[in-house]
Every structure is written in structure tokens, then in C-alpha cells.
Design a protein around this motif. Structure first.
Motif, PDB file in Angstrom:
ATOM      1  N   LYS A 177       0.350  -1.285   0.447  1.00  0.00           N
ATOM      2  CA  LYS A 177      -0.422   0.217  -0.140  1.00  0.00           C
ATOM      3  C   LYS A 177       0.762   1.616   0.255  1.00  0.00           C
ATOM      4  O   LYS A 177       0.079   2.072  -0.416  1.00  0.00           O
ATOM      5  CB  LYS A 177      -0.996  -0.342   2.104  1.00  0.00           C
ATOM      6  CG  LYS A 177      -2.267  -0.767   1.285  1.00  0.00           C
ATOM      7  CD  LYS A 177      -2.942  -1.044   2.587  1.00  0.00           C
ATOM      8  CE  LYS A 177      -3.994  -1.941   2.862  1.00  0.00           C
ATOM      9  NZ  LYS A 177      -4.668  -2.218   3.853  1.00  0.00           N
ATOM     10  N   MET A 235      -1.059   9.743  -1.819  1.00  0.00           N
ATOM     11  CA  MET A 235      -2.919  10.171  -1.837  1.00  0.00           C
ATOM     12  C   MET A 235      -1.332  11.564  -0.473  1.00  0.00           C
ATOM     13  O   MET A 235      -2.283  12.934  -0.736  1.00  0.00           O
ATOM     14  CB  MET A 235      -3.904   9.336  -0.792  1.00  0.00           C
ATOM     15  CG  MET A 235      -4.215  10.188   0.052  1.00  0.00           C
ATOM     16  SD  MET A 235      -6.001   9.707   0.486  1.00  0.00           S
ATOM     17  CE  MET A 235      -6.345   8.802  -0.508  1.00  0.00           C
ATOM     18  N   VAL A 274      -3.148  15.215  -1.355  1.00  0.00           N
ATOM     19  CA  VAL A 274      -3.959  16.292   0.160  1.00  0.00           C
ATOM     20  C   VAL A 274      -3.664  16.864   0.794  1.00  0.00           C
ATOM     21  O   VAL A 274      -3.685  17.420   1.258  1.00  0.00           O
ATOM     22  CB  VAL A 274      -4.440  15.078   1.014  1.00  0.00           C
ATOM     23  CG1 VAL A 274      -5.225  15.795   2.200  1.00  0.00           C
ATOM     24  CG2 VAL A 274      -5.230  14.071   0.504  1.00  0.00           C
ATOM     25  N   LYS A 310      -5.521  15.919   8.509  1.00  0.00           N
ATOM     26  CA  LYS A 310      -5.669  15.225   7.516  1.00  0.00           C
ATOM     27  C   LYS A 310      -4.601  13.721   7.544  1.00  0.00           C
ATOM     28  O   LYS A 310      -4.883  12.413   7.436  1.00  0.00           O
ATOM     29  CB  LYS A 310      -4.789  15.997   6.542  1.00  0.00           C
ATOM     30  CG  LYS A 310      -6.195  17.037   6.229  1.00  0.00           C
ATOM     31  CD  LYS A 310      -5.828  17.494   4.676  1.00  0.00           C
ATOM     32  CE  LYS A 310      -7.376  18.918   5.106  1.00  0.00           C
ATOM     33  NZ  LYS A 310      -7.482  19.944   3.656  1.00  0.00           N
ATOM     34  N   LYS A 318      -6.364  10.759   9.605  1.00  0.00           N
ATOM     35  CA  LYS A 318      -7.554   9.988   8.622  1.00  0.00           C
ATOM     36  C   LYS A 318      -6.695   9.626   7.449  1.00  0.00           C
ATOM     37  O   LYS A 318      -6.752   8.300   6.851  1.00  0.00           O
ATOM     38  CB  LYS A 318      -8.110  11.707   8.056  1.00  0.00           C
ATOM     39  CG  LYS A 318      -9.233  11.807   9.111  1.00  0.00           C
ATOM     40  CD  LYS A 318     -10.375  12.302   8.484  1.00  0.00           C
ATOM     41  CE  LYS A 318     -11.162  12.636   9.577  1.00  0.00           C
ATOM     42  NZ  LYS A 318     -12.121  14.563   8.647  1.00  0.00           N
ATOM     43  N   ILE A 319      -5.707   9.641   7.197  1.00  0.00           N
ATOM     44  CA  ILE A 319      -5.387   8.847   5.629  1.00  0.00           C
ATOM     45  C   ILE A 319      -4.593   8.268   6.099  1.00  0.00           C
ATOM     46  O   ILE A 319      -4.923   6.453   6.008  1.00  0.00           O
ATOM     47  CB  ILE A 319      -3.994   9.764   4.723  1.00  0.00           C
ATOM     48  CG1 ILE A 319      -5.080  10.875   4.277  1.00  0.00           C
ATOM     49  CG2 ILE A 319      -3.625   9.162   3.668  1.00  0.00           C
ATOM     50  CD1 ILE A 319      -4.042  11.966   4.000  1.00  0.00           C
ATOM     51  N   ASP A 353      -5.189   6.557   8.531  1.00  0.00           N
ATOM     52  CA  ASP A 353      -6.591   5.561   9.068  1.00  0.00           C
ATOM     53  C   ASP A 353      -7.005   4.469   7.690  1.00  0.00           C
ATOM     54  O   ASP A 353      -7.631   3.410   8.236  1.00  0.00           O
ATOM     55  CB  ASP A 353      -7.610   6.090  10.136  1.00  0.00           C
ATOM     56  CG  ASP A 353      -7.506   6.245  10.897  1.00  0.00           C
ATOM     57  OD1 ASP A 353      -6.061   6.108  11.379  1.00  0.00           O
ATOM     58  OD2 ASP A 353      -8.441   7.401  11.818  1.00  0.00           O
ATOM     59  N   CYS A 354      -7.307   5.663   7.025  1.00  0.00           N
ATOM     60  CA  CYS A 354      -7.858   4.561   5.964  1.00  0.00           C
ATOM     61  C   CYS A 354      -7.102   3.960   4.907  1.00  0.00           C
ATOM     62  O   CYS A 354      -7.428   2.786   4.796  1.00  0.00           O
ATOM     63  CB  CYS A 354      -7.642   5.945   4.686  1.00  0.00           C
ATOM     64  SG  CYS A 354      -8.067   5.705   3.146  1.00  0.00           S
ATOM     65  N   TYR A 355      -5.780   3.533   5.376  1.00  0.00           N
ATOM     66  CA  TYR A 355      -4.517   2.737   4.662  1.00  0.00           C
ATOM     67  C   TYR A 355      -4.267   2.029   6.147  1.00  0.00           C
ATOM     68  O   TYR A 355      -3.000   1.006   5.451  1.00  0.00           O
ATOM     69  CB  TYR A 355      -3.291   3.327   4.242  1.00  0.00           C
ATOM     70  CG  TYR A 355      -3.687   3.908   2.702  1.00  0.00           C
ATOM     71  CD1 TYR A 355      -3.734   3.459   1.675  1.00  0.00           C
ATOM     72  CD2 TYR A 355      -3.926   5.477   2.320  1.00  0.00           C
ATOM     73  CE1 TYR A 355      -4.128   3.954   0.553  1.00  0.00           C
ATOM     74  CE2 TYR A 355      -4.028   5.730   1.607  1.00  0.00           C
ATOM     75  CZ  TYR A 355      -4.761   4.823   0.534  1.00  0.00           C
ATOM     76  OH  TYR A 355      -4.027   5.297  -0.881  1.00  0.00           O
TER      77      TYR A 355
END
Lengths: 768, 352
Positions: free
Chosen positions: A185, A192, A196, A238, A241-242, A244-246
Motif C-alpha cells: 500500500k 494520497m 491531500v 488529515k 485520517k489518511i 486510518d484509511c490505509y
């Protein structure tokens, strides 16, 4: 193995409530009867014993979980030789309780273990992270770029180089986020992050050398340690959050080197502790599983049996007034006594005040076909069943298959040596069958062989026999009795041919050359003959046609027993006779011609021997006045036979339907008058296999026309049968030629094989 | 080779087509629904579903049965089947299957945006996303404030990116905007899917185009009906209508002008396919919402796809039918738990 399938009767079982479970359990152990569904209209979840079945399923679920855990722990489940009986209903709750307790305990321990494992993984990840991020910081302070840096912002790079202290001097708050992410990933994550945060971050990462297990899935994969440095809270959120997303695993980043060392130290001790605890938990889990594995097999069988019993009980109807369950079963007549015994035993076990009992009831339904088998015949029976299961009380073809199947195989596989190999292999399986049975191998190919071990044995033995007949042993001939041919006689008159020719024809007309046939099988001298192949071809082809016609006629003759047994004498005249005539007039005559040619033509007049094929073709086209007949009156006989065969086809096609139609129209009054008589007589003479009544024709018809008579239907069936039969005769005769073809192929293949290996060995030997 | 696609179809896709047809045979029949509707508890339903192709699906869990568990299990089952198909697929079937997932992705994106607007935690939202439309960047959707940001920061890597052409705007994302975004994305998605299918030679186009046209028209109708009473103008509306349906272009123009339900009905009455959907229910028959009738129509169209061989429509249709089946089962389960026996028969039968 029996001539016909077992005689069955419909019986009603009255199972007293309270002992019904034991009775069914007892019956289940014996495997005597087939139950009929008495409430087909009730859907499966509205039946009486649904709750019990649900309980069994719950137990099965727990057992499945248990077995999975046991398997995961690599503990073998000991299997017992005898399968345990179904537990009495009282004991069920006990087992249930035991299982539930085990499940609770297991899941708790497993959960604990999972938690510990997770903890341990987290800590290892943390240590890796700390170790690697230190290299980031240090390498940066030495002005070396490690990992990708953003070229577009060279100023920032230099800023970050001086570390946090430098930034604090500038007054901006520098934040760090560090953690681990899966290798695959990383690239998307980096992109990203860039998009962002518009580049206000610096990401450095390095791969972990070891493969780490994923926290959630336990999958082993490569991970990457990263360190993001950023400015400002907004960006920080931010970034968070990113991450977390990955699904990054984030760990706090230490402020300075001393703290890092402290954390690493404490981590080391904690990992050690955790390892200890984890080890102990695993040991405990193993103990629990070990104990469970001892009785797991018993439980599995017991629950399975219990569930089967309740399924059977669901098929019974409930009698409210008598307080008993009524079951309807098909049972072999000869086993009724055993059935009664089982029920008595069951009632005794269930402590019932009133015993359960059996009541035989008359029925018009066709009973199921039961063919008893043993370990020897079951293989043959299953071959027959692959083609279809016979009707109730039909003649069973399986007993004849025991001979014909291995024999036909052996005709194709005739080789003494190969047959020996096969039979030794099968013999080994037969002798060790008890041991093999216990192993319960799940290898599909092996079980196919093993289940057919008796078939293979028979095939091997028959191959030995046909191998002797063909005089083939690994495609070489054996000279046991001494050849009947001798070339000596031809030497006496000193003729020149012997010296000038490499090949010599042994002339049987020359006295002394042929001293009589070889006592058994084919003369070994053929092995060296050049025309060996054409001799064997002609011999094997004729033999296979003879075998085929005999085999087919035998099958047709067997049908007579069916017609007589079912009291359908008209079938003998309208089905069997035309069928047999058709077969014998055409192919039976062919067999006759084969034998005639063998007998009528000797060595002397062999050059005049006619081709049977030409004669057979001429028979159909009714020509051939220009060739010499085999015997006087051949033309007339042949025309007669063809006409008979052709005439039997319309008889076969129309005879039965028309006869049945005629009876249906005209025989009504006759039948009614005899109705009572018939029922009585049938019940009296239940066991007679082939009774002959003066009026049995009508009786047979009776059975047929009892149902709605549909002329078109019968005609259609009969025409299909006719076409199938006539085409079958022709194509089957041709198919039997396969015996010849395959036998030839087998022999040729191995003789070439021999040649090749021998010549190969020889050439090798010369090379050496 | 385009002319004899049927000849070479089985080389690449024969196995999967056979597989999907086999799976289609496991779709519950009317008799199964009849039995399910007789159940009194979820346990009974579980017992009955055991005798169908679902097998042990529900019984393997240790938790107590609930409607949401049934729903998630059914969805899990569908996703397993789909991923089996997807992982065995070769192009162009793989592209086709990906197209199926895009619709779910759009729904997921919009759901995440609305969730983020309501300050819901992402962790709480993620399990509610349809797993067929899952993608890596999903959790980050909440970061975006405007559609442009959403596009340029998060979704540009996803297959949804091409659908953003018309949707990029700088207005702040609110609930209305999210809904508009959904429809714009969907419009672009349907049009793209439609042209993709049309380009495929052979039966795929013949089968898929009517299905997608129907889908487009249904969206147009639903957008129109839902926009009554909101401040969405007719012109705004017309920009949301997918322009690949049978309604395009005249019907859509009329729909844009429609002001109330009656006018929509008037538009529908010009088209034989949609006339029945908006008709008043016959007296005596059960009331069905027009959404339900759209579903019914959709099921009919999807069943038709199985009448032909050598095309991709069966995959789309199977997924849609299976989805409808899940809806039916969940509906029945819902009725069973809430003891609403009178409404239990409002499911949409798939195979008679």
C-alpha cells in the motif's frame, strides 16, 4: 448373491412413546428397514422433533469448532474400531453441557491467546519502528537523504534535516507520525499524502527485514516503517485520517534518543513477559484440546446417529389416542423376525410398559429393490447399478457379471505374466483388507482400486487363463508341451528351397510336419511365424463374435424368467421369441457359419475356404448364385432365415400393444369375475417363483390394465424398445469386435515394447 | 473475429458462464418463498434456507440470529461468489465485472460523504458500505470538502475518476450537493457502461443495453419524483438525467418540465414499458409502490438475459437477481421478527 432381489413387505411399526428413540436406534444399528415418509405435506421445520434436530445441529457446530481447533493444534483424533451406539436421550443433555462448557473454555482461552498474540505483534512492530526511525533521524542529521524526498521542496528538506530543534527555533510546531504500513500500500499511501497535504509533509520509509504477521488477519507479509513529519495541526488531522484509511498501525514517536532507548528497553522486557504468558496459554490450550480429542470421535458419531434417529422419527406419524408413533417401513420378509427382536430389545431398553410391535400391511406400491451383497459381490453389484437398478423381484444380472465381466476383460488382457501381476496386486489387497479398511484412506484413486479388489482379483485370474489360451507371457510364448509342428519332415528330400529361402512355409499337408494340435491353447510355433498376426486376427475376431452372440442370447434368455415370474406369458411369445429369432437368425447363423468353416475345411482344401464375410453380405442382399455355396441348399436356408428375422421385427413392434389393446377392449368382464380369486391365490402363492396357471395370461394382463391403459403410450414404448433392440443387436455385435481389437492392441503393444527395450539394452551393451 | 465471437467465447469465458448459470439455478423459487413466508421465527427460516443452496450459511455463526446478521451473511455470500467470478475473469469480462462494482462504489462514496457531514466516525460507517464497492481510499473520503477536492485528492486514482468530468464543482459539499454528486456520477457511469456494452459485439450489447436503458430511465423517473418539493429546478434536474435510456431525448425534456406526479404519469404513458408502472393499482389488488414495480420490471428483464448464450449479460443479471433475492429474504425476515404477517407477501418473486 441371489437370483432375484429380496422379497419385501410393507410393515407398520407401532412405537410406544417413551421407547421410540431406543427402538429406532436399535433398528438403525441393524440397518434392516427403509422408512416411508408419512407426513410429506409437512414442511421440514414444522415436524415434531425439530427442536431435537436443532439441538443436534448445535452440537455439530460446536464439534466442528472443536475439531477445527484440534486440527489446528496438530493433535490426532483417535478413532475407535467400533462405532459407539446412539446415546440414550437422558445422556444427551450431559453431552450437550460438556460440549458447551468446552466451547466456552476454548473460546475464552483462544480469545486470550489472540489478545496476547496481538499484543506481542504490536510490541514487535513498535520495536522495529523505533529501531528503523532512529536510522532516519541519524541519517538525516548527516545530510543524507534516505527514502524518497520531495524534490520540489528542497528548502523544506534542509529544514527537516536539522530535526525538531531547528524547527522549534522557527516557531512552527513540527509533528511526527510514525508507524507501519503494508508493503503493497505504500505507493498509493504516499501519493494520497502528497495530494491531500499539498507537499507539506515529509515521508520517509524503509522496509522491515523480517516478515511480520498482520494484526487482524494473521497473514504474513512485508511491512514498511514510515515516518511523516508535518507542520501544523490542520495537516496533522488529515495525515491521521489518511493513516486510518490505509490501516496503518501508528505508534508514538519518541522525542529524543534517551526516550527511545528507554522505550526500547521496556519493550524488550515486556515482549519477554508476553512470550512467557503466551507459551503457558498455549500449553493450557493444548491440554484442553488433548482431553477433548479423546472423546471427540465418539461424540461425532453419537451426535450423527442421534440426528439420524430424529430425522427418522420425523417421518413417523403420531397417533394421539394410542400414545404411540406409527412408522411405515419396507422390510425384507425374511428379516421380519429380526425386526420384531429389535423392537423388543428397544422397548426393553426404553423401559416401556407396552412393547412396540410390528404389523404387516398389504400394499399395492412397488417395493424397493433389495439385493444383499457381501464384500465379494458388492463390487460387481455396483457395476450393474451403474447401468440401472432392476425392478422389484426382477432377475438380477449381477451373479453372471461375476464371471462375464472379468472374463471379457481377460479376453482383451490375455497375458499370463500381466495377469499374474494384477492378481498378485489384488491378492495383496484382499489379504491386507482389514488393515487397509482401518486406515480409511481418502485417496479417491486408491479407494476405487481397493473397493474393486475382488473384481481385480478375478480379472487377474481370468487373464492368467486367457493368457494360457493365447500362449502369451509378457508377449512371449511358452513351450510347455512341445510344438505340434516340425520342420524335420521337410528336410528329408534335400530340396533346394531350404537353402535358397530365408522363410519357410510349414506345409501341414506334408506328412510328419503337423503331428496334431497343441494340447492347450495356441501352438508356440506361431510366435515365430511371419503370418502370426493374420492368424491371430482371424482367430480372435471370430472368437469375439462367437462370445458376443452367446453373451447377448444369454441376456435375452434371462428375460424369460422375468416374464414367467411376473405372469406375463404373452411377453414370452410377443417379446422374447421375436427377439431371440431376430438375434439367432442373423448373428446366430453367422456363428454357425464360423463353426462350419472351421469344421468343414481342413488343411488340404484350405485354399478353397470361402470368406464368411462375403457370404454374410450376400445373405442380406439375397445374391451370390455365382459363388460356390458352403453346403447344398445354402441359398434357400439363408433367404428363409432373413425372412424370419425381418418378420419378427413387426411382431416385436406391434404384437404387445395390439394384444394389450385387444385385452383391454374385450377382456373386461372376464377380469372382474376373477378378481377375488386372483387376490386369494396371489396371497397364497406369494413365494412361488415361476407358477404356471392355466389363466395366468389374463392375470398378468390384469396387472397391466389395472392402471389406465393408454394405447399410444404403450406403442411408443414398444417402438422405442424395438428400435433399440434391433439396432443394439447389430451395433453390439460390432462392439464385441472390440474384444479382438483391444486384445490385439495389448499383445502388439507389449511385443513392440519388448523389442524396443531389448534392442536398447543390446545397443547399450555393445557400446559398453 | 468479431463476427464469430460465439465460436471463441467459450475459450475465455465458457467456464465462468457455466458457473454463473449453475449459480442461477440456486436462486430461490416460488415454493421456497412460500415456505419461508410460513416461518414463525428466524430459526425456522434458517432451517429452511439450509435445504437451499445457501446451506450452512446461517448456521455456522455463533451469534444469535438477527435480521442484520442475515443481511450481512447474504451480502457476504454474494461478495464471495462475485469475487470468485472476478478473480477468474479474463478481459474483457473482467472490465465488465469491474463496471458492475462501480455503481456500488458511487453509493459508498456518497454515503461516506453524508456520514462525514453528520460528523459520524469513519469506523462506524465503513461496515455499512457495500463490500462490492470497496476500494482502498474509501476511508479518506470524509476529508474532502468540495467535489473538486474529492476528485483531485482522493478519487483520482480510483476507477471512478473518469465519471467526475461533469461533477467537479467548488461548491461546498452538503447533503443536497452529495445527492446531486451521486446522480451526476451515476449518470456518467451509466452512460459509460452503456457505451462499453454497445461496443461489445454479439449478444452482450443486445442483452445489456435494454437493461441499462431501463436502469437509466428508472433513475430519471425517481430523480423527478424525488425532486418535487425541493428547490431543484427543472434545468438542474435535466442535467442529472442519464442520457442513454429510451426516454432520451424527448421523454427527458418532458420530465424536466413535469411539476407533479400526474405529469410524470402522463410522460410515462407515452412509453409502453413504463405505462404500467405508474398506473393506478387495480381495486382489490395489493398496493405496490412504483419503486417495487420498477424492481419487478427489472427482475423480468434480468431473467430474459439467461435466455441467450455467449454474452456477459448473465453476470450482471445474476448479481442483480441475487441482490433482489437478498432484499426479499431480508424483507421476509423483517416481517417475521416484527410479526407483520400481512405484509410478508410483498416480496418480488424471481423465478416462478
Amino acid at each position: 448373491m441371489v437370483f432375484r432381489s429380496e422379497e419385501m413387505c410393507l410393515a407398520q411399526l407401532f412405537l410406544q412413546s417413551g421407547s421410540e428413540y431406543d427402538c429406532i436406534s436399535e433398528l438403525g444399528e441393524l440397518g434392516l428397514v427403509e422408512f416411508r415418509d408419512l407426513n410429506p405435506s409437512v414442511s421440514s421445520f414444522q415436524r415434531r422433533f425439530v427442536s431435537e434436530i436443532k439441538r443436534c445441529e448445535e452440537m455439530e457446530r460446536i464439534l466442528g469448532y472443536l475439531l477445527r481447533e484440534i486440527q489446528k493444534a496438530n493433535i490426532a483424533v483417535p478413532e475407535e474400531d467400533e462405532s459407539p451406539l446412539a446415546p440414550p436421550p437422558r445422556q444427551v443433555l450431559e453431552i450437550m453441557e460438556q460440549l458447551q462448557r468446552l466451547e466456552m473454555e476454548l473460546s475464552e482461552v483462544a480469545k486470550n491467546k489472540e489478545k496476547l498474540r496481538r499484543n506481542l505483534l504490536e510490541l514487535t512492530e513498535y520495536t522495529h519502528m523505533l529501531k528503523i526511525t532512529r536510522t532516519f533521524i541519524h541519517s538525516r542529521s548527516r545530510h543524507e537523504a534516505l527514502g524518497p524526498q520531495y524534490e520540489e521542496f528542497p528548502t523544506m528538506e534542509t529544514d527537516s534535516v536539522s530535526g525538531c530543534t531547528g524547527m522549534q527555533r522557527l516557531g512552527a510546531k513540527l509533528g511526527f507520525v510514525s508507524g507501519l504500513i503494508q508493503r503493497v500500500k505504500v505507493e498509493a499511501f504516499e501519493r494520497m499524502l502528497w495530494r491531500v497535504c499539498k507537499g507539506y509533509t515529509i515521508l520517509s520509509y524503509a522496509e522491515v527485514d523480517e516478515n511480520l504477521a498482520d494484526l487482524d488477519t494473521g497473514e504474513i507479509s512485508k511491512s514498511v516503517v514510515f515516518l511523516i513529519s508535518f507542520w501544523g495541526d490542520q495537516i496533522g488531522q488529515k495525515v491521521q485520517k489518511i493513516c486510518d484509511c490505509y490501516h496503518c498501525h501508528l505508534y508514538p514517536h519518541p522525542e529524543n534518543d534517551e526516550e527511545r532507548a528507554d522505550v526500547l528497553d521496556s519493550l524488550r522486557t515486556r515482549i519477554q513477559d508476553l512470550n512467557n504468558v503466551l507459551h503457558r496459554t498455549e500449553e493450557y490450550l493444548r491440554q484442553v484440546l488433548q482431553k477433548a480429542s479423546e472423546s471427540a470421535y465418539t461424540w461425532v458419531v453419537q451426535v450423527k446417529k442421534m440426528k439420524a434417529i430424529y430425522h427418522i422419527l420425523n417421518l413417523c406419524s403420531f397417533d394421539v389416542t394410542n400414545k404411540c408413533l406409527i412408522a411405515e417401513v419396507w422390510c425384507p420378509v425374511s428379516d421380519l423376525a429380526n425386526l420384531r427382536g429389535a423392537l423388543e430389545e428397544g422397548s426393553r431398553k426404553g423401559d416401556a410398559t407396552v412393547p412396540s410391535f410390528v404389523n404387516r400391511i398389504p400394499s399395492n406400491d412397488t417395493p424397493p429393490t433389495l439385493l444383499r451383497t457381501n464384500k465379494f459381490t458388492s463390487g460387481f453389484q455396483s457395476i450393474v447399478e451403474a447401468y440401472g437398478v432392476g425392478d422389484y423381484r426382477e432377475v438380477s444380472p449381477a451373479p453372471y457379471t461375476i464371471i462375464t465381466f472379468p472374463f471379457l476383460f481377460a479376453v482383451m488382457f490375455g497375458d499370463l505374466g500381466h495377469g499374474m501381476v494384477i492378481s498378485l496386486f489384488a491378492l495383496w489387497m484382499v489379504l491386507t483388507e482389514k488393515k487397509q479398511n482401518k486406515k480409511r484412506s481418502s485417496n479417491e484413486i486408491w479407494t476405487t482400486f481397493f473397493n474393486g479388489r475382488y473384481i481385480i482379483l478375478m480379472m487377474g485370474l481370468f487373464s492368467v487363463y486367457t493368457g494360457l489360451v493365447y500362449n502369451d507371457c509378457f508377449s512371449k510364448s511358452l513351450n510347455i508341451f512341445g510344438s505340434g509342428w516340425s520342420v524335420k519332415a521337410m528336410f528329408t528330400n534335400q530340396n533346394k528351397t531350404l537353402q535358397t529361402n530365408a522363410l519357410l512355409t510349414l506345409d501341414p499337408n506334408f506328412s510328419g510336419v503337423f503331428s496334431g494340435p497343441y494340447p492347450f491353447g495356441i501352438d508356440p510355433i506361431w510366435n515365430m511365424a511371419v503370418n502370426r498376426l493374420s492368424f491371430l486376427n482371424s482367430y480372435k475376431m471370430k472368437m469375439s463374435v462367437v462370445i458376443g452372440v452367446v453373451h447377448m442370447s444369454f441376456g435375452v434368455v434371462l428375460s424369460v424368467f422375468n416374464h414367467l415370474h411376473f405372469r406375463q406369458k404373452f411377453n414370452v411369445f410377443l417379446l422374447f421369441l421375436p427377439e431371440l429369432l431376430f438375434l439367432l437368425c442373423l448373428f446366430g447363423y453367422l456363428v454357425f457359419m464360423i463353426f462350419y468353416k472351421w469344421l468343414a475345411f481342413g488343411a488340404r482344401d484350405s485354399s478353397q475356404a470361402p470368406s464368411i464375410l462375403i457370404h454374410f453380405i450376400n445373405m442380406f442382399v439375397m445374391q451370390g448364385k455365382d459363388i460356390t455355396p458352403l453346403y447344398p441348399g445354402q441359398m434357400g436356408l439363408q433367404i428363409f432365415l432373413v425372412i424370419i428375422a425381418m418378420l419378427s421385427v413387426p411382431v416385436l413392434l406391434l404384437g404387445k400393444p395390439l394384444y394389450l389393446y385387444w385385452l383391454y377392449r374385450g377382456g373386461k368382464g372376464l377380469r372382474r369375475r376373477r378378481g377375488y380369486e386372483r387376490v386369494r391365490r396371489v396371497s397364497e402363492d406369494d413365494n412361488s417363483t415361476a407358477p404356471s396357471y392355466e389363466d395366468d395370461e389374463e392375470e398378468g394382463v390384469d396387472e397391466v390394465t389395472n392402471r389406465e391403459f393408454d394405447f399410444a403410450d404403450v406403442l411408443l414404448h414398444q417402438s422405442i424398445h424395438t428400435i433399440e433392440y434391433c439396432l443394439g443387436c447389430i451395433s453390439n455385435t460390432a462392439s464385441y469386435l472390440r474384444l479382438w481389437a483391444l486384445s490385439l492392441a495389448h499383445a502388439r503393444k507389449f511385443s513392440t515394447n519388448n523389442q524396443f527395450t531389448l534392442s536398447f539394452l543390446c545397443s547399450n551393451a555393445t557400446l559398453c | 473475429m468479431a463476427a464469430c465471437q460465439e465460436l471463441s467465447f467459450n475459450v475465455d469465458h465458457g467456464y465462468l458462464e457455466g458457473l454463473v448459470r449453475g449459480m442461477k439455478a440456486g436462486i430461490l423459487t416460488q415454493a421456497d418463498y412460500h415456505n419461508l413466508a410460513q416461518c414463525d421465527t428466524l430459526e425456522d427460516m434458517k432451517l429452511h434456507l439450509q435445504s437451499t443452496d445457501y446451506g450452512k450459511l446461517l448456521s455456522s455463526s455463533e451469534e444469535d440470529l438477527s435480521v442484520s446478521l442475515v443481511d450481512s451473511k447474504l451480502r457476504e455470500n454474494l461478495v464471495t461468489e462475485f469475487s470468485c467470478l472476478r478473480s477468474n475473469a479474463l478481459p474483457p469480462l473482467s472490465t465488465f465485472l469491474d463496471y458492475i462494482t462501480y455503481g456500488y462504489m458511487i453509493d459508498n462514496v456518497v454515503m461516506l460523504i453524508t456520514g462525514a457531514l453528520k460528523q459520524r466516525d469513519v469506523a462506524e460507517l465503513l461496515p455499512r458500505c457495500h463490500p462490492l464497492g470497496g476500494f482502498d481510499q474509501m476511508a479518506a473520503v470524509g476529508i474532502a470538502r468540495t467535489p473538486t477536492e474529492l476528485y483531485s485528492a482522493i478519487l483520482v486514482d480510483t476507477p471512478l475518476a473518469p465519471f467526475f468530468q461533469d461533477a467537479v464543482s467548488d461548491s461546498n459539499l452538503d447533503e443536497m450537493e452529495a445527492e446531486i454528486l451521486r446522480n451526476k456520477l451515476y449518470k456518467a457511469y451509466l452512460e459509460s457502461f452503456h457505451s462499453f456494452c454497445k461496443k461489445m459485439s454479439g449478444a452482450t450489447g443486445d442483452i445489456m443495453c435494454p437493461v441499462l436503458e431501463f436502469e437509466a430511465d428508472r433513475r430519471a423517473f425517481i430523480i423527478t419524483v424525488n425532486s418535487f418539493g425541493t428547490d431543484l429546478s427543472g434545468a438542474d434536474r435535466s442535467s442529472l438525467y442519464p442520457a442513454c435510456g429510451k426516454l432520451y431525448p424527448d421523454g427527458l425534456r418532458l420530465l424536466a418540465l413535469a411539476e407533479d406526479h400526474e405529469q410524470v404519469k402522463a410522460v410515462a404513458s407515452c412509453y409502453t414499458d413504463y405505462k404500467a408502472i405508474f398506473e393506478d393499482p387495480e381495486p382489490g389488488s395489493e398496493f405496490k409502490s412504483f419503486e417495487d414495480r420498477f424492481f419487478e420490471q427489472e427482475v423480468k428483464l434480468n431473467i430474459l438475459a439467461f435466455l441467450q448464450q455467449f454474452h456477459f449479460g448473465v453476470f450482471y443479471s445474476y448479481i442483480k437477481l441475487k441482490e433482489q433475492e437478498s432484499r426479499n429474504i431480508v424483507w421476509i425476515a423483517e416481517c417475521v421478527t416484527q410479526r407483520q404477517k400481512s405484509k410478508i407477501h410483498n416480496y418480488i418473486p424471481i423465478i416462478q
